[in-house]
Design a protein around this motif. Structure first.
Motif, PDB file in Angstrom:
ATOM      1  N   ALA A 217       0.818  -1.208   0.000  1.00 50.21           N
ATOM      2  CA  ALA A 217       0.000   0.000   0.000  1.00 50.21           C
ATOM      3  C   ALA A 217       0.849   1.254   0.000  1.00 50.21           C
ATOM      4  CB  ALA A 217      -0.938  -0.011   1.211  1.00 50.21           C
ATOM      5  N   HIS A 218       0.159   2.364  -0.267  1.00 50.51           N
ATOM      6  CA  HIS A 218       0.825   3.664  -0.299  1.00 50.51           C
ATOM      7  C   HIS A 218       1.424   3.979   1.059  1.00 50.51           C
ATOM      8  CE1 HIS A 218       1.862   7.639  -1.383  1.00 50.51           C
ATOM      9  NE2 HIS A 218       0.904   8.244  -0.702  1.00 50.51           N
ATOM     10  N   ASP A 219       2.672   4.390   1.077  1.00 51.38           N
ATOM     11  CA  ASP A 219       3.392   4.678   2.316  1.00 51.38           C
ATOM     12  C   ASP A 219       3.730   6.156   2.358  1.00 51.38           C
ATOM     13  OD1 ASP A 219       6.562   3.518   3.755  1.00 51.38           O
ATOM     14  OD2 ASP A 219       4.901   4.653   4.602  1.00 51.38           O
ATOM     15  N   ILE A 220       2.927   6.928   3.094  1.00 48.97           N
ATOM     16  CA  ILE A 220       3.107   8.370   3.103  1.00 48.97           C
ATOM     17  C   ILE A 220       4.434   8.786   3.720  1.00 48.97           C
ATOM     18  CG2 ILE A 220       1.972   8.771   5.326  1.00 48.97           C
ATOM     19  CD1 ILE A 220       0.725  11.273   4.102  1.00 48.97           C
ATOM     20  N   SER A 221       4.979   7.933   4.606  1.00 48.66           N
ATOM     21  CA  SER A 221       6.237   8.272   5.256  1.00 48.66           C
ATOM     22  C   SER A 221       7.442   7.915   4.399  1.00 48.66           C
ATOM     23  CB  SER A 221       6.336   7.545   6.605  1.00 48.66           C
ATOM     24  OG  SER A 221       6.315   6.136   6.419  1.00 48.66           O
TER      25      SER A 221
ATOM     26  N   LYS B 114       2.794  10.685  -9.332  1.00 52.23           N
ATOM     27  CA  LYS B 114       4.039  11.280  -8.837  1.00 52.23           C
ATOM     28  C   LYS B 114       4.771  10.376  -7.847  1.00 52.23           C
ATOM     29  CE  LYS B 114       3.289  15.128 -11.061  1.00 52.23           C
ATOM     30  NZ  LYS B 114       4.107  15.508 -12.235  1.00 52.23           N
ATOM     31  N   THR B 115       4.038   9.519  -7.135  1.00 54.41           N
ATOM     32  CA  THR B 115       4.659   8.681  -6.118  1.00 54.41           C
ATOM     33  C   THR B 115       5.123   7.350  -6.706  1.00 54.41           C
ATOM     34  OG1 THR B 115       2.576   7.620  -5.498  1.00 54.41           O
ATOM     35  CG2 THR B 115       3.138   9.688  -4.388  1.00 54.41           C
ATOM     36  N   VAL B 116       6.059   6.706  -6.013  1.00 51.25           N
ATOM     37  CA  VAL B 116       6.531   5.393  -6.474  1.00 51.25           C
ATOM     38  C   VAL B 116       5.390   4.384  -6.413  1.00 51.25           C
ATOM     39  CG1 VAL B 116       8.955   5.751  -5.917  1.00 51.25           C
ATOM     40  CG2 VAL B 116       7.413   4.917  -4.146  1.00 51.25           C
ATOM     41  N   TYR B 117       4.486   4.567  -5.468  1.00 47.38           N
ATOM     42  CA  TYR B 117       3.321   3.687  -5.365  1.00 47.38           C
ATOM     43  C   TYR B 117       2.454   3.809  -6.612  1.00 47.38           C
ATOM     44  CZ  TYR B 117      -1.361   2.201  -3.938  1.00 47.38           C
ATOM     45  OH  TYR B 117      -2.598   1.602  -3.887  1.00 47.38           O
ATOM     46  N   GLY B 118       2.082   5.025  -6.970  1.00 43.26           N
ATOM     47  CA  GLY B 118       1.250   5.238  -8.146  1.00 43.26           C
ATOM     48  C   GLY B 118       1.921   4.777  -9.422  1.00 43.26           C
ATOM     49  N   LYS B 119       3.221   5.022  -9.528  1.00 43.66           N
ATOM     50  CA  LYS B 119       3.961   4.622 -10.730  1.00 43.66           C
ATOM     51  C   LYS B 119       4.023   3.103 -10.855  1.00 43.66           C
ATOM     52  CE  LYS B 119       6.832   8.794 -10.897  1.00 43.66           C
ATOM     53  NZ  LYS B 119       8.184   9.365 -10.718  1.00 43.66           N
ATOM     54  N   SER B 120       4.183   2.410  -9.734  1.00 45.76           N
ATOM     55  CA  SER B 120       4.245   0.941  -9.792  1.00 45.76           C
ATOM     56  C   SER B 120       2.898   0.355 -10.190  1.00 45.76           C
ATOM     57  CB  SER B 120       4.695   0.376  -8.443  1.00 45.76           C
ATOM     58  OG  SER B 120       3.745   0.623  -7.420  1.00 45.76           O
TER      59      SER B 120
END
Length: 302
Positions: A56-60, A118-124
């Motif tokens: 999951a998305h990791d805001i930290s 923009k995030t590595v989560y979204g890109k993956s």
């Protein structure tokens, strides 16, 4: 109908298994944590592959970027390839995320917009989507779901911060922000999945999942306060002051930063029109306010 399910231990997986009618659906779960998971796939047994497993998305930003690549992309690709070779499997349902499309949207998020995560989560997640779309079979159905923020009993998610603030009578200092945000109750999500599984005519493609209405964070605070039986205090601190504090948080790596501020006050509206039209749904079972109240009510008893 036999369903091969990954991610059974997650919030969505647990709710799907508990909600979907046992007389209609039989789940065969698969863990992708072991390197030899392919040997455990019940090939030529299940009509549907439902892939929920992921990081999951990791805001930290504590997780290494390679983990997102390995789990959200590589494992999805490998499982999808197994599905393509499975003669009995006719449908693949991949749980992606609305974050594969945008992090800071400037307009209503529809399926025809060009992705720009923009995030590595979204890109993956987007990379996994693209692999699937580049390898669509002609004799099978492939559905990519992009839910927005999912909430429900036992999973407050990003609502946790707001719940605590109202519970402890902390003044709401972001009253000057007028925004609109979309949410997705777990009940509406399970309803949509059930309709997808029982509608053979669903076309392959990407579908956004959200409740019917978007609401402002100010209204969300009022819903939380009313449900908890608390009194909310709203302060209209000027936006420039709060934006400067967030920028300072970015530099000093404080808990309050621009990313957190945007999650709380930014506009993030998601259209669910395409999936409703595809399934012949006029209105989802729960309104946004009803779903949020259910989540908050669970919090009061937890």
């Amino acid at each position: 109908m036999d369903i091969l399910l990954t991610g059974r231990s997650g919030f969505v997986g647990q709710n799907l298994m508990a909600t979907l009618e046992p007389s209609k659906y039989t789940f065969k779960t698969l863990s992708l944590r072991n390197h030899n998971w392919k040997a455990k796939v019940p090939v030529n047994t299940c009509e549907v592959y439902m892939h929920l497993a992921g990081i999951a998305h990791d805001i930290s930003n504590k997780n290494d970027e390679n983990i997102y690549e390995e789990v959200n992309y590589e494992l999805t690709k490998e499982l999808y390839n197994v599905f393509l070779e499975d003669k009995k499997a006719k449908s693949f349902i991949f749980f992606s995320s609305i974050k594969a499309l945008a992090d800071l949207p400037e307009q209503l998020l529809t399926e025809d917009l060009k992705p720009n995560p923009k995030t590595v989560y979204g890109k993956s997640k987007l990379k996994a989507e693209n692999y699937i779309l580049d390898n669509l079979p002609s004799d099978k159905t492939v559905i990519i779901l992009r839910p927005c923020m999912i909430h429900g009993p036992e999973n407050k998610g990003n609502l946790n911060l707001l719940l605590k603030a109202v519970s402890y009578h902390i003044p709401w200092v972001f009253g000057s922000f007028d925004n609109k945000r979309s949410y997705c109750s777990i009940d509406n999500l399970c309803f949509i999945i059930d309709r997808i599984l029982s509608t053979p005519s669903v076309k392959s493609g990407i579908y956004h999942i959200a409740d019917d209405e978007s609401i402002s964070t100010n209204k969300l605070i009022r819903i939380i306060a009313k449900t908890l039986g608390k009194r909310s205090v709203r302060l209209n601190i000027p936006k420039p002051i709060l934006l400067n504090i967030a920028k300072l948080g970015d530099k000093l790596k404080l808990p309050v930063n621009s990313q957190v501020l945007n999650k709380i006050t930014g506009t993030y509206e998601v259209s669910n029109l395409k999936i409703k039209q595809e399934l012949g749904i006029k209105k989802l079972p729960l309104s946004t306010e009803e779903g949020l109240r259910n989540t908050v009510q669970y919090y009061t008893h937890d």
